[in-house]
Write a protein that holds these residues in place. Structure first.
Motif, short mmCIF file in Angstrom:
data_model
loop_
_atom_site.label_atom_id
_atom_site.label_comp_id
_atom_site.label_asym_id
_atom_site.label_seq_id
_atom_site.Cartn_x
_atom_site.Cartn_y
_atom_site.Cartn_z
N VAL A 21 49.06 -29.90 64.51
CA VAL A 21 48.28 -29.08 63.84
C VAL A 21 48.01 -29.39 62.35
O VAL A 21 46.70 -29.41 61.94
CB VAL A 21 48.73 -27.52 63.94
N HIS A 22 48.92 -29.85 61.44
CA HIS A 22 48.78 -30.29 60.12
C HIS A 22 47.83 -31.45 60.05
O HIS A 22 46.96 -31.70 59.34
CB HIS A 22 49.91 -30.55 59.37
N LEU B 141 47.08 -21.60 67.20
CA LEU B 141 48.00 -22.81 66.52
C LEU B 141 47.96 -22.72 65.19
O LEU B 141 48.94 -22.93 64.26
CB LEU B 141 47.75 -23.93 67.36
N VAL B 142 46.62 -22.60 64.76
CA VAL B 142 46.30 -22.55 63.19
C VAL B 142 46.92 -21.40 62.66
O VAL B 142 47.44 -21.66 61.59
CB VAL B 142 44.84 -22.84 62.98
N HIS B 143 46.86 -20.29 63.16
CA HIS B 143 47.55 -19.31 62.28
C HIS B 143 49.07 -19.37 62.33
O HIS B 143 49.93 -19.18 61.42
CB HIS B 143 47.07 -18.00 63.16
N GLU B 144 49.67 -19.82 63.67
CA GLU B 144 51.05 -19.97 63.46
C GLU B 144 51.65 -21.14 62.81
O GLU B 144 52.93 -20.78 62.23
CB GLU B 144 51.54 -19.98 65.11
N ASP B 145 50.94 -22.20 62.60
CA ASP B 145 51.62 -23.52 62.49
C ASP B 145 50.83 -24.11 61.10
O ASP B 145 51.55 -24.98 60.68
CB ASP B 145 51.69 -24.66 63.33
N GLY B 146 49.86 -23.50 60.83
CA GLY B 146 48.87 -24.16 59.83
C GLY B 146 49.37 -23.82 58.14
O GLY B 146 48.97 -24.42 57.41
N GLN B 147 50.46 -22.81 57.98
CA GLN B 147 50.70 -22.64 56.66
C GLN B 147 51.46 -23.76 55.90
O GLN B 147 52.17 -24.43 56.67
CB GLN B 147 51.58 -21.34 56.64
N ILE B 148 50.86 -23.92 54.80
CA ILE B 148 51.70 -24.91 54.01
C ILE B 148 52.98 -24.23 53.25
O ILE B 148 52.62 -23.64 52.54
CB ILE B 148 50.87 -25.66 52.88
N ASP B 149 54.21 -25.01 53.16
CA ASP B 149 55.15 -24.32 52.66
C ASP B 149 54.98 -24.66 51.18
O ASP B 149 54.54 -25.74 50.67
CB ASP B 149 56.65 -24.92 53.11
N ARG C 18 54.55 -29.83 67.32
CA ARG C 18 53.33 -29.07 67.40
C ARG C 18 52.69 -28.89 65.90
O ARG C 18 51.48 -28.88 65.64
CB ARG C 18 53.47 -27.55 68.24
N ARG C 19 53.74 -28.38 65.06
CA ARG C 19 53.37 -28.19 63.66
C ARG C 19 52.85 -29.39 62.78
O ARG C 19 51.93 -29.14 62.37
CB ARG C 19 54.63 -27.54 63.15
N LEU D 127 38.14 -28.91 65.45
CA LEU D 127 39.57 -28.55 65.56
C LEU D 127 40.20 -28.79 66.98
O LEU D 127 40.96 -29.48 67.21
CB LEU D 127 40.25 -27.52 64.59
N ARG E 295 45.31 -27.86 50.65
CA ARG E 295 44.07 -28.31 51.83
C ARG E 295 43.13 -29.19 51.38
O ARG E 295 42.56 -29.81 52.19
CB ARG E 295 43.74 -27.06 52.47
N ILE F 200 38.55 -22.86 57.58
CA ILE F 200 39.52 -22.54 58.35
C ILE F 200 41.09 -21.76 57.57
O ILE F 200 41.58 -20.76 58.18
CB ILE F 200 40.10 -23.78 59.13
N ILE G 103 44.24 -30.71 61.25
CA ILE G 103 43.63 -29.82 59.93
C ILE G 103 43.17 -30.88 58.92
O ILE G 103 42.10 -30.81 58.33
CB ILE G 103 44.28 -28.85 59.43
N ASP H 24 41.70 -18.40 59.17
CA ASP H 24 42.47 -18.16 60.18
C ASP H 24 44.04 -18.47 59.46
O ASP H 24 44.95 -17.88 60.19
CB ASP H 24 42.20 -19.26 60.98
N ILE H 25 44.12 -19.03 58.43
CA ILE H 25 45.46 -19.02 57.75
C ILE H 25 45.77 -18.03 56.78
O ILE H 25 46.90 -17.30 56.88
CB ILE H 25 45.81 -20.59 57.13
#
Lengths: 98, 159
Positions: free
Chosen positions: B100-101, A63-71, B96-97, B150, B4, B115, B104, B119-120
Motif C-alpha cells: 500500500v505504501h 486498505l489506505v485507511h488501515e495501512d497508509g499511516q506513516i509512523d 500488504r502494508r 491507486l 507523503r 488521499i 501511494i 482517507d488517512i
C-alpha cells in the motif's frame, strides 16, 4: 419511494459503466438520491465488470485507511519541540531588541 | 502529510519544524473561521510544495501517468474485465502494508495529498478544500481519480 418514483425508475434508461463509475464515491458516502441509487444498484446487478470493480475501489479505500499511516520517526516530536524552544528564544530576543 | 509529498524523511523533518516555526511567527494572522489544524496543514502544505518545486520533482509526466491509470470505456462500457481481489493476498498483513505504501508513493503529489488528507488523516471534504484552497467539488473529483489510480496500482498485487 413513491409509486411515481418507482415508475420513473422503471422507464429511466439504465446507467452505463462510465456513468456508474462517476457515481461510485457518492454511492459509498450515501450521497446519491434514492432514484439514482436504485439505478446504480440495478447496473451493479446486471454488469459483470462493475460489481468487482466497486469492490476493488471499496477495498482500496479500506486498505489506505488501515495501512497508509506513516509512523512518526523516533525522536521527531522531541527534536521539533527543542528546535522550537531554541527559535522561540531567538525570535523573542529579536522582538525585544527591535 | 509532509512526508507523503516530499518523499524524504530528513526533508520532511525540517519542513515540519519550519511549519511550526512559521505558525508561531504568524499566529496573529490566524483567523478563527477555519480550524487551527486546517491552518497548520495549509502552512505545511505550502512549504512542502515549495520544497518539491525546488527539487523539480513535479512534472507533467506524472499527470500523464495518472491519466493512464484511470479506467477506460468504449461506448460507455468498461474495456477491461475485473475480478474480485484474492482474499488470501489481502490477508497477508505485513506484505500488504508495504504494498500500500509503495502504491501511494507512485501517485502524483496532488493525488498523494488528497488521499492522505481525506482517507488517512480523515479530514472532512470541507477541511480538505480549505487546506488545498479549491472547491469541495474539485476535492471530490480529485479524490475519486486518485482512488481510481491507486486501485489500478494495487490491482497487480491483489488479483
Amino acid at each position: 419511494m413513491t409509486l411515481l418514483d418507482k415508475l420513473r425508475n422503471l422507464f429511466a434508461p439504465s446507467l452505463s459503466c462510465e456513468q456508474a463509475n462517476a457515481f461510485i464515491a457518492d454511492y459509498m458516502e450515501g450521497r446519491l438520491d434514492p432514484s439514482l441509487r436504485t439505478r446504480f444498484e440495478a447496473h451493479l446487478h446486471m454488469c459483470p465488470s462493475c460489481a468487482p470493480f466497486l469492490e476493488q475501489y471499496r477495498k482500496t479505500v479500506e486498505l489506505v485507511h488501515e495501512d497508509g499511516q506513516i509512523d512518526v520517526p523516533p525522536g521527531l516530536i522531541e527534536h521539533t519541540i527543542s528546535f522550537l524552544h531554541e527559535h522561540r528564544d531567538q525570535y523573542s530576543a529579536k522582538g525585544t531588541a527591535s | 502529510m509532509i512526508q507523503r509529498i516530499v518523499q524524504d524523511e530528513d526533508e520532511a523533518r525540517s519542513i515540519m519544524q519550519e511549519t511550526f516555526l512559521q505558525a508561531y511567527k504568524r499566529l496573529a494572522t490566524f483567523r478563527k473561521e477555519a480550524k487551527f489544524t486546517t491552518w497548520l496543514y495549509a502552512i505545511g502544505l505550502n512549504l512542502a510544495r515549495a520544497s518539491l518545486r525546488k527539487r523539480r520533482r513535479y512534472d507533467m509526466l506524472e499527470e500523464d501517468k495518472m491519466d493512464r491509470l484511470q479506467p477506460t470505456f468504449e461506448s460507455g462500457m468498461h474495456t477491461e474485465k475485473f475480478d474480485f481481489w484474492n482474499p488470501q493476498r489481502l490477508a497477508e498483513q505485513n506484505e500488504r502494508r508495504s504494498l500500500v505504501h509503495a502504491a501511494i508513493a507512485e501517485l502524483s503529489p496532488d493525488y498523494r495529498l488528497v488521499i492522505t488528507l481525506r482517507d488517512i488523516e480523515e479530514l472532512s471534504t470541507t477541511e480538505v478544500a480549505q487546506v488545498l484552497d479549491i472547491t469541495e467539488g474539485a476535492v471530490r473529483v480529485r479524490l475519486h481519480r486518485a482512488r481510481l489510480a491507486l486501485r489500478n496500482l494495487l490491482d497487480r498485487y491483489f488479483r
